[in-house]
Design a protein around this motif. Structure first.
Motif, PDB file in Angstrom:
ATOM      1  N   LYS A 121       0.657  -1.487  -0.282  1.00 13.50           N
ATOM      2  CA  LYS A 121      -0.027   0.177   0.112  1.00 13.50           C
ATOM      3  C   LYS A 121       0.591   1.526   0.180  1.00 13.50           C
ATOM      4  CE  LYS A 121      -3.791  -2.073   2.400  1.00 13.50           C
ATOM      5  NZ  LYS A 121      -4.638  -2.367   3.764  1.00 13.50           N
ATOM      6  N   ASP A 122       2.348   1.620   0.540  1.00 11.21           N
ATOM      7  CA  ASP A 122       2.985   2.181   0.809  1.00 11.21           C
ATOM      8  C   ASP A 122       3.884   2.078   0.500  1.00 11.21           C
ATOM      9  OD1 ASP A 122       0.483   3.571   2.509  1.00 11.21           O
ATOM     10  OD2 ASP A 122       1.265   2.620   3.869  1.00 11.21           O
ATOM     11  N   ALA A 123       4.259   1.304   0.096  1.00 15.21           N
ATOM     12  CA  ALA A 123       6.547   0.809  -0.237  1.00 15.21           C
ATOM     13  C   ALA A 123       6.101  -0.123  -1.896  1.00 15.21           C
ATOM     14  CB  ALA A 123       6.755   0.300   0.386  1.00 15.21           C
ATOM     15  N   ALA A 124       7.160   0.035  -2.262  1.00 15.46           N
ATOM     16  CA  ALA A 124       7.184  -0.705  -3.586  1.00 15.46           C
ATOM     17  C   ALA A 124       9.200  -0.792  -3.787  1.00 15.46           C
ATOM     18  CB  ALA A 124       6.692  -0.335  -4.817  1.00 15.46           C
ATOM     19  N   ARG A 144      10.759  -6.469   5.806  1.00 19.23           N
ATOM     20  CA  ARG A 144      11.860  -6.653   6.961  1.00 19.23           C
ATOM     21  C   ARG A 144      13.151  -5.628   5.499  1.00 19.23           C
ATOM     22  NH1 ARG A 144      15.361 -10.845  10.537  1.00 19.23           N
ATOM     23  NH2 ARG A 144      17.384  -9.354  10.329  1.00 19.23           N
ATOM     24  N   LEU A 145      12.862  -6.291   4.855  1.00 24.76           N
ATOM     25  CA  LEU A 145      13.310  -5.257   3.769  1.00 24.76           C
ATOM     26  C   LEU A 145      12.883  -3.863   3.203  1.00 24.76           C
ATOM     27  CD1 LEU A 145      14.078  -8.249   0.904  1.00 24.76           C
ATOM     28  CD2 LEU A 145      15.367  -8.185   2.705  1.00 24.76           C
ATOM     29  N   VAL A 146      11.524  -3.530   3.672  1.00 22.76           N
ATOM     30  CA  VAL A 146      11.309  -1.959   3.053  1.00 22.76           C
ATOM     31  C   VAL A 146      12.062  -2.023   4.207  1.00 22.76           C
ATOM     32  CG1 VAL A 146       9.446  -1.016   3.413  1.00 22.76           C
ATOM     33  CG2 VAL A 146       9.345  -2.918   2.360  1.00 22.76           C
ATOM     34  N   LYS A 147      11.872  -1.363   5.822  1.00 19.35           N
ATOM     35  CA  LYS A 147      12.617  -1.084   6.480  1.00 19.35           C
ATOM     36  C   LYS A 147      14.382  -0.848   6.476  1.00 19.35           C
ATOM     37  CE  LYS A 147       9.452  -2.790  10.363  1.00 19.35           C
ATOM     38  NZ  LYS A 147       8.807  -3.188  11.480  1.00 19.35           N
ATOM     39  N   LEU A 165      20.478  -3.223  -2.385  1.00 24.57           N
ATOM     40  CA  LEU A 165      20.864  -4.103  -0.504  1.00 24.57           C
ATOM     41  C   LEU A 165      20.891  -6.311  -1.658  1.00 24.57           C
ATOM     42  CD1 LEU A 165      19.863  -5.170   2.549  1.00 24.57           C
ATOM     43  CD2 LEU A 165      18.106  -4.935   1.968  1.00 24.57           C
ATOM     44  N   LEU A 166      21.373  -6.559  -1.016  1.00 25.92           N
ATOM     45  CA  LEU A 166      21.978  -7.933  -1.529  1.00 25.92           C
ATOM     46  C   LEU A 166      21.224  -9.247  -0.761  1.00 25.92           C
ATOM     47  CD1 LEU A 166      25.072  -8.320  -2.745  1.00 25.92           C
ATOM     48  CD2 LEU A 166      23.070  -7.115  -3.981  1.00 25.92           C
ATOM     49  N   LEU A 167      20.437 -10.183  -1.466  1.00 20.49           N
ATOM     50  CA  LEU A 167      19.751 -10.724  -0.628  1.00 20.49           C
ATOM     51  C   LEU A 167      20.517 -12.293  -1.118  1.00 20.49           C
ATOM     52  CD1 LEU A 167      16.073 -10.627  -0.618  1.00 20.49           C
ATOM     53  CD2 LEU A 167      17.203 -10.505   1.387  1.00 20.49           C
TER      54      LEU A 167
END
Length: 580
Positions: free
Chosen positions: A305-308, A424-427, A340-342
């Motif tokens: 809703k608030d992020a992408a 968690r990635l959004v943060k 960021l790397l996963l």
């Protein structure tokens, strides 16, 4: 006999009531039939669609195979047979082709393009003439500017185009009555964000585009030549000269794409990176139970809703990839721009900790800056009982190896813990740099006006031939209209002002030598036109070019012969054109 499709359909409806089937046409390879008793056998015997067993129908058509392996005819068949895998070939199905996997490799992240800007229009030599208004003065218009070539960043693209040549249009020539020519049209080439532009040899960085709408000029259009109205002055109120249009810049360039993504997925082959991308986004990457299923990078967008955020799936890495093993390091540059790397770890591998260290080593060998990027370690495939039982110990070992607690266990196949990971990635991305840093190399200023301020250089090109190089002198030679003697005089003054004439004398240039400037060749003479006229008329120093009268050496004789030949050539030039 050929039965028309409409007639065949009508006959099929009629015969369906009695459970009959009709076989029409010549040859089982051209027509197919389905009967209540032997429809399956007949379908296997001929390359035609089959009907559901127990239903009578008439299907009459000519089957032709298209070049891509599919059939051109379209006939109805029962949709209940879609799920059956009995080896029967149906209409609409595609035959196996050796190039079926070719589309997987159609990812263009490197390109070599030719950019050619338009030439400037030529200036015009014209004079205004109206009734009862004599001597209205020069009225030649200027030529139009040539079109330039730009690279424009378009966030809707994720790979480079396959086109090679991009050309701008030339400017229109100037016209009489002080009418200027129309400028040529610019060409804008759309490229994805993260495109790096270098010269053809790869040594000079031209620039890069990062944000949507950014423009980078890679070839400047030529300046339009000035008409004679622009050369009017108090000393010369009726000039009879005009400039030619400046040629547009043209060159080969190399484009290299470095995908811009918020998160990059790295790991060994078959670790589940593509499955995680499919579970988190609407992307549809190829997923299979064998290594190197992903051979090109894939992009997906996760939205809330608030992020992408944009997630990039990079093909798997093997130990020794920097030496060319597996797919090598061909696609590692795409994660240089990731914020960021996963790091996806396959929990079913014999040594997950060793895989973690091997991939990180390859990243550091490719670019030391990648080792400094923040990582989140993912232990995948915890839906398998063996992995689930060892998950606590593996998570502790991975946290120790990584040096942080950003370690998550999940299952991409069952989407277990995937939503929690995305949150968690959004943060984490909130504290990461918003835009990846650009390439830390100085950009070359191609075709800039300041680049033409360099000094001119004179070099010997052979016996009696000299090269004159320099941006300003070459531009002046290209824009000189040699059909007008006043333009030739102006070019001679330009050579004198830039110090080219003095350099030629110091280098040892002699009268009659050939001077090459860009695409223009001309003869060099030490004397001015006025001095030549005076000397040939009998005035001035007669021994200036002939040497001493008393010197009978062979060198002096050669010098006198050369001087006589040059005088004859100068006399012919003065007689024919009135100027030298």
């Amino acid at each position: 006999p050929v039965v028309q499709p409409v007639h065949a359909l009508w006959m099929g409806v009629m015969l369906r009531r009695w459970g009959l089937a009709l076989l029409a046409g010549a040859g089982a390879d051209a027509f197919g039939v389905c009967s209540p008793v032997s429809g399956r056998e007949l379908a296997r015997a001929s390359p035609a669609p089959r009907c559901r067993s127990g239903a009578a129908a008439v299907m009459v058509a000519s089957i032709k195979r298209a070049p891509d392996g599919s059939f051109g005819a379209e006939l109805p068949y029962d949709e209940d047979d879609e799920d059956e895998d009995d080896g029967v070939l149906r209409f609409g199905s595609r035959l196996p082709n050796e190039h079926d996997d070719e589309a997987d490799w159609l990812f263009f992240d490197r390109a070599r393009i030719w950019v050619e800007a338009g030439d400037g229009g030529n200036g015009c030599v014209g004079f205004r003439r109206e009734k009862d208004k004599p001597k209205m003065g020069p009225a030649g218009g200027n030529g139009g500017r040539g079109g330039s070539v730009y690279l424009v960043c378009d966030e809707g693209l994720n790979m480079l185009k396959q086109e090679v040549h991009f050309r701008g249009t030339s400017g229109q020539n100037g016209m009489g009555k002080a009418r200027h020519g129309e400028a040529g049209g610019d060409v804008r080439v759309r490229v994805p964000p993260g495109t790096v532009v270098r010269t053809d040899d790869g040594d000079v960085l031209v620039g890069e585009v990062m944000r949507h709408g950014d423009e980078l000029r890679v070839a400047r259009g030529g300046r339009g030549g000035r008409g004679n109205a622009a050369f009017k002055s108090a000393r010369d109120n009726a000039p009879r000269l005009a400039e030619s249009g400046e040629p547009g810049a043209r060159r080969w360039l190399k484009l290299e794409l470095k995908l811009l993504a918020d998160v990059g997925l790295v790991g060994v082959p078959n670790a589940g990176k593509s499955s995680l991308l499919a579970a988190a986004t609407n992307a549809k990457p190829k997923i299979a139970a064998y290594a190197f299923t992903t051979v090109t990078p894939n992009l997906g967008v996760w939205r809330d809703k608030d992020a992408a955020m944009v997630i990039a799936d990079i093909p798997g890495l093997l130990e020794g990839a920097h030496l060319g093993k597996g797919l090598g390091r061909a696609f590692l540059r795409h994660i240089e721009r990731c914020r960021l790397l996963l790091h996806v770890i396959d929990g079913t591998r014999p040594d997950p900790i060793g895989d973690f260290h091997a991939v990180n080593t390859e990243l550091e060998l490719f670019n030391p800056d990648l080792a400094e990027k923040p990582q989140v370690v993912i232990l995948n495939k915890v839906d398998i009982p063996e992995v689930a039982s060892n998950a606590p110990a593996l998570l502790r070992a991975l946290a120790t190896a990584a040096g942080h607690n950003r370690v998550v266990a999940l299952s991409a196949a069952s989407r277990q813990n995937v939503p929690a990971l995305m949150s968690r990635l959004v943060k984490l991305l909130a504290s990461a740099p918003a835009v990846p840093p650009p390439v830390s190399e100085p950009w070359a200023q191609l075709d800039s006006e300041a680049a033409g301020e360099g000094a001119c250089e004179v070099a010997r090109a052979g016996d009696g031939a000299w090269w004159v190089s320099g941006a300003r002198i070459e531009k002046a030679a290209a824009m000189t209209n040699w059909d007008y003697h006043e333009a030739q005089d102006r070019f001679q003054r330009i050579m004198q002002a830039l110090g080219v004439s003095d350099q030629l004398k110091q280098a040892g240039a002699k009268s009659g030598d050939t001077i090459m400037v860009g695409n223009v060749d001309f003869k060099y003479y030490e004397e001015s036109a006025m001095a030549v006229r005076a000397r040939l008329a009998g005035y001035g120093d007669q021994d200036a070019m002939g040497g001493d009268e008393g010197d009978d050496s062979w060198e002096a004789e050669k010098q006198r012969i050369r001087a006589a030949a040059i005088d004859a050539e100068l006399a012919e030039l003065i007689e024919a054109e009135g100027d030298v």
